[in-house]
Scaffold this motif. Structure first.
Motif, PDB file in Angstrom:
ATOM      1  N   LYS A  11       0.677  -1.586  -0.025  1.00  0.00           N
ATOM      2  CA  LYS A  11       0.042  -0.127   0.070  1.00  0.00           C
ATOM      3  C   LYS A  11       0.965   1.507  -0.353  1.00  0.00           C
ATOM      4  O   LYS A  11       2.053   1.579   0.384  1.00  0.00           O
ATOM      5  CB  LYS A  11      -1.103  -0.428   1.250  1.00  0.00           C
ATOM      6  CG  LYS A  11      -0.183   0.151   2.554  1.00  0.00           C
ATOM      7  CD  LYS A  11      -1.266   0.155   3.954  1.00  0.00           C
ATOM      8  CE  LYS A  11      -0.787   0.424   5.304  1.00  0.00           C
ATOM      9  NZ  LYS A  11      -2.149   0.546   6.401  1.00  0.00           N
ATOM     10  N   MET A  12       0.254   2.501  -1.015  1.00  0.00           N
ATOM     11  CA  MET A  12       1.176   3.281  -1.160  1.00  0.00           C
ATOM     12  C   MET A  12       0.645   3.966   0.524  1.00  0.00           C
ATOM     13  O   MET A  12       0.702   5.666   1.543  1.00  0.00           O
ATOM     14  CB  MET A  12       0.889   3.979  -1.554  1.00  0.00           C
ATOM     15  CG  MET A  12       1.697   3.834  -3.437  1.00  0.00           C
ATOM     16  SD  MET A  12       3.243   4.302  -2.498  1.00  0.00           S
ATOM     17  CE  MET A  12       4.423   3.802  -4.420  1.00  0.00           C
ATOM     18  N   LEU A  13      -1.136   4.010   0.000  1.00  0.00           N
ATOM     19  CA  LEU A  13      -1.808   5.364   1.749  1.00  0.00           C
ATOM     20  C   LEU A  13      -3.361   4.356   2.146  1.00  0.00           C
ATOM     21  O   LEU A  13      -2.493   3.581   3.332  1.00  0.00           O
ATOM     22  CB  LEU A  13      -2.900   5.965  -0.047  1.00  0.00           C
ATOM     23  CG  LEU A  13      -3.054   7.871   1.455  1.00  0.00           C
ATOM     24  CD1 LEU A  13      -2.913   8.115   2.209  1.00  0.00           C
ATOM     25  CD2 LEU A  13      -4.531   8.321   0.809  1.00  0.00           C
ATOM     26  N   GLY A  14      -4.112   3.610   1.555  1.00  0.00           N
ATOM     27  CA  GLY A  14      -4.781   2.971   2.207  1.00  0.00           C
ATOM     28  C   GLY A  14      -5.296   1.576   1.691  1.00  0.00           C
ATOM     29  O   GLY A  14      -5.322   1.107   2.309  1.00  0.00           O
ATOM     30  N   GLY A  15      -4.296   1.400   0.565  1.00  0.00           N
ATOM     31  CA  GLY A  15      -4.288   0.135  -0.077  1.00  0.00           C
ATOM     32  C   GLY A  15      -5.437  -0.577  -0.449  1.00  0.00           C
ATOM     33  O   GLY A  15      -5.420  -1.168  -1.465  1.00  0.00           O
ATOM     34  N   VAL A  16      -6.311   0.814  -1.586  1.00  0.00           N
ATOM     35  CA  VAL A  16      -7.217   0.576  -2.075  1.00  0.00           C
ATOM     36  C   VAL A  16      -6.398  -0.207  -3.853  1.00  0.00           C
ATOM     37  O   VAL A  16      -6.965  -0.319  -4.220  1.00  0.00           O
ATOM     38  CB  VAL A  16      -8.058   1.510  -2.059  1.00  0.00           C
ATOM     39  CG1 VAL A  16      -9.090   1.613  -3.473  1.00  0.00           C
ATOM     40  CG2 VAL A  16      -8.747   1.971  -0.817  1.00  0.00           C
ATOM     41  N   CYS A  17      -5.743   0.744  -4.102  1.00  0.00           N
ATOM     42  CA  CYS A  17      -5.389   0.949  -5.606  1.00  0.00           C
ATOM     43  C   CYS A  17      -4.622  -0.453  -6.254  1.00  0.00           C
ATOM     44  O   CYS A  17      -4.427  -2.021  -6.581  1.00  0.00           O
ATOM     45  CB  CYS A  17      -4.263   1.334  -6.309  1.00  0.00           C
ATOM     46  SG  CYS A  17      -5.312   2.995  -6.559  1.00  0.00           S
ATOM     47  N   SER A  18      -3.668  -1.134  -4.416  1.00  0.00           N
ATOM     48  CA  SER A  18      -2.691  -2.687  -4.743  1.00  0.00           C
ATOM     49  C   SER A  18      -4.098  -3.495  -4.526  1.00  0.00           C
ATOM     50  O   SER A  18      -3.975  -4.602  -5.259  1.00  0.00           O
ATOM     51  CB  SER A  18      -1.837  -2.482  -3.373  1.00  0.00           C
ATOM     52  OG  SER A  18      -1.416  -3.299  -3.408  1.00  0.00           O
ATOM     53  N   GLY A  19      -4.876  -3.144  -3.658  1.00  0.00           N
ATOM     54  CA  GLY A  19      -6.276  -4.608  -3.846  1.00  0.00           C
ATOM     55  C   GLY A  19      -7.020  -4.290  -5.112  1.00  0.00           C
ATOM     56  O   GLY A  19      -7.712  -5.786  -5.319  1.00  0.00           O
ATOM     57  N   LEU A  20      -7.516  -3.276  -5.873  1.00  0.00           N
ATOM     58  CA  LEU A  20      -7.838  -3.773  -6.857  1.00  0.00           C
ATOM     59  C   LEU A  20      -6.741  -4.079  -7.671  1.00  0.00           C
ATOM     60  O   LEU A  20      -7.309  -5.485  -8.366  1.00  0.00           O
ATOM     61  CB  LEU A  20      -8.503  -2.241  -8.081  1.00  0.00           C
ATOM     62  CG  LEU A  20      -9.307  -1.183  -6.638  1.00  0.00           C
ATOM     63  CD1 LEU A  20      -9.819  -0.208  -7.462  1.00  0.00           C
ATOM     64  CD2 LEU A  20     -10.841  -2.193  -6.951  1.00  0.00           C
TER      65      LEU A  20
END
Length: 65
Positions: A11-20
């Protein structure tokens, strides 16, 4: 069944992009670029990211860092 989770490993900030990225088998960097373009382009990208950060749970199988 495949589930969508936020990542706590990449994750960079909240892990949203990595999870997607994990969910759709896409490089998270491409998703991060799309989010940045959405934030500066339309302005709704930030709101969408914050909502996703709240709604998408952390992956329970990953160690919390």
């Amino acid at each position: 069944m495949k589930r969508l989770y936020r990542s706590s490993r990449d994750k960079m900030l909240g892990g949203v992009c990595s999870g997607l990225g994990e969910y759709f088998n896409i490089d998270p960097t491409l998703i991060r670029l799309a989010v940045i373009i959405a934030v500066f382009g339309a302005g709704a990208g930030l709101l969408a990211y914050l909502i996703a950060w709240i709604i998408i749970p952390l992956n329970p199988e990953e160690k919390y860092l």
